[in-house]
Motif scaffolding. Structure first.
Motif, mmCIF file in Angstrom:
data_model
loop_
_atom_site.group_PDB
_atom_site.id
_atom_site.type_symbol
_atom_site.label_atom_id
_atom_site.label_comp_id
_atom_site.label_asym_id
_atom_site.label_seq_id
_atom_site.Cartn_x
_atom_site.Cartn_y
_atom_site.Cartn_z
ATOM 1 N N VAL A 246 -11.960 2.988 -3.212
ATOM 2 C CA VAL A 246 -10.959 2.857 -2.153
ATOM 3 C C VAL A 246 -11.653 2.572 -0.815
ATOM 4 O O VAL A 246 -12.492 3.338 -0.356
ATOM 5 N N ILE A 247 -11.285 1.452 -0.210
ATOM 6 C CA ILE A 247 -11.864 1.045 1.075
ATOM 7 C C ILE A 247 -11.059 1.594 2.238
ATOM 8 O O ILE A 247 -11.597 1.963 3.278
ATOM 9 N N TYR A 248 -9.744 1.652 2.042
ATOM 10 C CA TYR A 248 -8.846 2.076 3.111
ATOM 11 C C TYR A 248 -7.567 2.593 2.485
ATOM 12 O O TYR A 248 -7.095 2.052 1.476
ATOM 13 N N GLU A 249 -7.018 3.655 3.093
ATOM 14 C CA GLU A 249 -5.718 4.135 2.643
ATOM 15 C C GLU A 249 -5.004 4.837 3.776
ATOM 16 O O GLU A 249 -5.615 5.612 4.532
ATOM 17 N N ASP A 250 -3.718 4.553 3.926
ATOM 18 C CA ASP A 250 -2.848 5.333 4.794
ATOM 19 C C ASP A 250 -1.508 5.486 4.074
ATOM 20 O O ASP A 250 -1.423 5.264 2.866
ATOM 21 N N ASN A 251 -0.462 5.848 4.789
ATOM 22 C CA ASN A 251 0.832 6.069 4.139
ATOM 23 C C ASN A 251 1.473 4.784 3.623
ATOM 24 O O ASN A 251 2.431 4.836 2.850
ATOM 25 N N HIS A 252 0.970 3.630 4.070
ATOM 26 C CA HIS A 252 1.640 2.362 3.799
ATOM 27 C C HIS A 252 0.819 1.398 2.944
ATOM 28 O O HIS A 252 1.393 0.583 2.221
ATOM 29 N N LEU A 253 -0.497 1.472 3.048
ATOM 30 C CA LEU A 253 -1.370 0.522 2.357
ATOM 31 C C LEU A 253 -2.502 1.247 1.653
ATOM 32 O O LEU A 253 -2.932 2.333 2.074
ATOM 33 N N ILE A 254 -3.009 0.626 0.598
ATOM 34 C CA ILE A 254 -4.262 1.071 -0.014
ATOM 35 C C ILE A 254 -5.073 -0.171 -0.370
ATOM 36 O O ILE A 254 -4.540 -1.125 -0.960
ATOM 37 N N ALA A 255 -6.342 -0.173 0.042
ATOM 38 C CA ALA A 255 -7.232 -1.313 -0.205
ATOM 39 C C ALA A 255 -8.329 -0.884 -1.175
ATOM 40 O O ALA A 255 -8.946 0.170 -1.006
ATOM 41 N N ILE A 256 -8.559 -1.716 -2.170
ATOM 42 C CA ILE A 256 -9.502 -1.423 -3.257
ATOM 43 C C ILE A 256 -10.605 -2.469 -3.269
ATOM 44 O O ILE A 256 -10.364 -3.647 -2.997
ATOM 45 N N ASN A 257 -11.828 -2.035 -3.611
ATOM 46 C CA ASN A 257 -12.916 -2.975 -3.880
ATOM 47 C C ASN A 257 -12.880 -3.283 -5.380
ATOM 48 O O ASN A 257 -13.412 -2.541 -6.198
ATOM 49 N N LYS A 258 -12.196 -4.360 -5.711
ATOM 50 C CA LYS A 258 -11.984 -4.741 -7.114
ATOM 51 C C LYS A 258 -13.297 -5.112 -7.792
ATOM 52 O O LYS A 258 -14.120 -5.822 -7.221
ATOM 53 N N ARG A 259 -13.463 -4.663 -9.002
ATOM 54 C CA ARG A 259 -14.631 -5.038 -9.789
ATOM 55 C C ARG A 259 -14.357 -6.347 -10.523
ATOM 56 O O ARG A 259 -13.236 -6.588 -10.983
ATOM 57 N N ALA A 260 -15.367 -7.185 -10.600
ATOM 58 C CA ALA A 260 -15.223 -8.427 -11.362
ATOM 59 C C ALA A 260 -14.868 -8.078 -12.800
ATOM 60 O O ALA A 260 -15.446 -7.164 -13.393
ATOM 61 N N GLY A 261 -13.899 -8.795 -13.351
ATOM 62 C CA GLY A 261 -13.463 -8.544 -14.721
ATOM 63 C C GLY A 261 -12.145 -7.807 -14.811
ATOM 64 O O GLY A 261 -11.484 -7.837 -15.848
ATOM 65 N N ASP A 262 -11.742 -7.130 -13.716
ATOM 66 C CA ASP A 262 -10.443 -6.462 -13.708
ATOM 67 C C ASP A 262 -9.340 -7.480 -13.451
ATOM 68 O O ASP A 262 -9.480 -8.369 -12.609
ATOM 69 N N ILE A 263 -8.220 -7.319 -14.151
ATOM 70 C CA ILE A 263 -7.045 -8.145 -13.870
ATOM 71 C C ILE A 263 -6.160 -7.383 -12.896
ATOM 72 O O ILE A 263 -6.032 -6.163 -12.979
ATOM 73 N N VAL A 264 -5.547 -8.096 -11.953
ATOM 74 C CA VAL A 264 -4.720 -7.438 -10.946
ATOM 75 C C VAL A 264 -3.407 -6.965 -11.558
ATOM 76 O O VAL A 264 -2.970 -5.840 -11.336
ATOM 77 N N GLN A 265 -2.765 -7.838 -12.338
ATOM 78 C CA GLN A 265 -1.511 -7.482 -13.007
ATOM 79 C C GLN A 265 -1.626 -7.760 -14.504
ATOM 80 O O GLN A 265 -2.433 -8.585 -14.929
ATOM 81 N N VAL A 266 -0.817 -7.081 -15.280
ATOM 82 C CA VAL A 266 -0.850 -7.229 -16.739
ATOM 83 C C VAL A 266 -0.628 -8.687 -17.130
ATOM 84 O O VAL A 266 0.227 -9.379 -16.558
ATOM 85 N N ASP A 267 -1.427 -9.162 -18.073
ATOM 86 C CA ASP A 267 -1.266 -10.530 -18.576
ATOM 87 C C ASP A 267 -1.199 -10.505 -20.107
ATOM 88 O O ASP A 267 -1.016 -9.449 -20.713
#
Length: 231
Positions: free
Chosen positions: A9-30
């Motif tokens: 987790v790079i950043y989080e507040d009540n409204h947003l959360i930012a992630i450092n995604k790892r290569a190979g992860d899919i963002v949404q189910v496919d």
């Protein structure tokens, strides 16, 4: 399959959360059925805040599966709606880092193409002029470092087309390292390409203040060698 931890987790507040995604992860189910980053972040929020039901999470933008780096999700519907508008109106400054073997002819430049997406083959083709069913694509790039025959580019896309950076750099004669879909001679055994979503700058959808979020480079034995070239 890994789970999201506080380190991701790079950043989080009540409204947003930012992630450092790892290569190979899919963002949404496919079609693969693999666990998505969206689901991993929902689980993280559910357990962190001891929520009895599934946490709300809105997908604002996406990164290709083999790409690493910064991705932001919305934790409220209001934040999702406003962030979607910021991206649509091109009010988000996006910076990527890309490693290529071929040195660009010019150290800095602007690339303008018209892209056509082949949905069956899941590839995008670039043209130098407008063609049928094409989308305008524009990016700026700068050569910021060289190491052992590899060249580090800072890339700032002004539009957000599917595979835009990958196909535009390849069309320039500089395919991204590991990206055999777009002209690099061989793929990566890790299923990754050397493209990293480095930073996003935007006006916070609720707080109305400008923020810049940055994703550290992956520690994979390769990327960290380039850390001296970028702030």
């Amino acid at each position: 399959m890994h789970n999201i931890t506080d380190r991701d987790v790079i950043y989080e507040d009540n409204h947003l959360i930012a992630i450092n995604k790892r290569a190979g992860d899919i963002v949404q189910v496919d079609d693969t059925g693999d666990k998505s980053l969206e689901d991993m972040v929902k689980e993280y929020l559910k357990y962190k805040y001891n929520k009895p039901n599934e946490a709300f999470l809105g997908v604002i933008h996406r990164l290709d599966r083999p790409v690493s780096g910064l991705i932001v999700f919305a934790k409220t519907s209001k934040a999702l709606e406003r962030m979607n508008k910021l991206f649509k109106d091109r009010q988000v400054k996006k910076t990527y880092l890309a490693v290529v073997r071929q040195r660009p002819q010019e150290p800095t430049g602007k690339l303008i193409n018209w892209l056509v997406r082949n949905r069956e083959k899941m590839v995008t083709k670039a043209f130098n002029k407008e063609v049928k069913e094409s989308s305008y694509a524009e990016l700026d790039y700068a050569l910021i470092g060289e190491l052992n025959g590899f060249h580090l580019l800072k890339v700032e896309p002004l539009t957000g087309r599917t595979h835009q950076i990958r196909v535009q750099l390849s069309t320039m004669g500089c395919p991204i390292v590991g990206d055999n879909k777009y002209g690099y001679p061989r793929g990566s055994s890790k299923g990754s390409i050397c493209l990293h979503s480095r930073s996003l700058t935007f006006v916070h959808p609720i707080k109305k203040e400008t923020i810049t979020l940055k994703a550290p480079l992956q520690h994979d034995g390769f990327w960290e060698k380039f850390s001296k070239f970028n702030d």
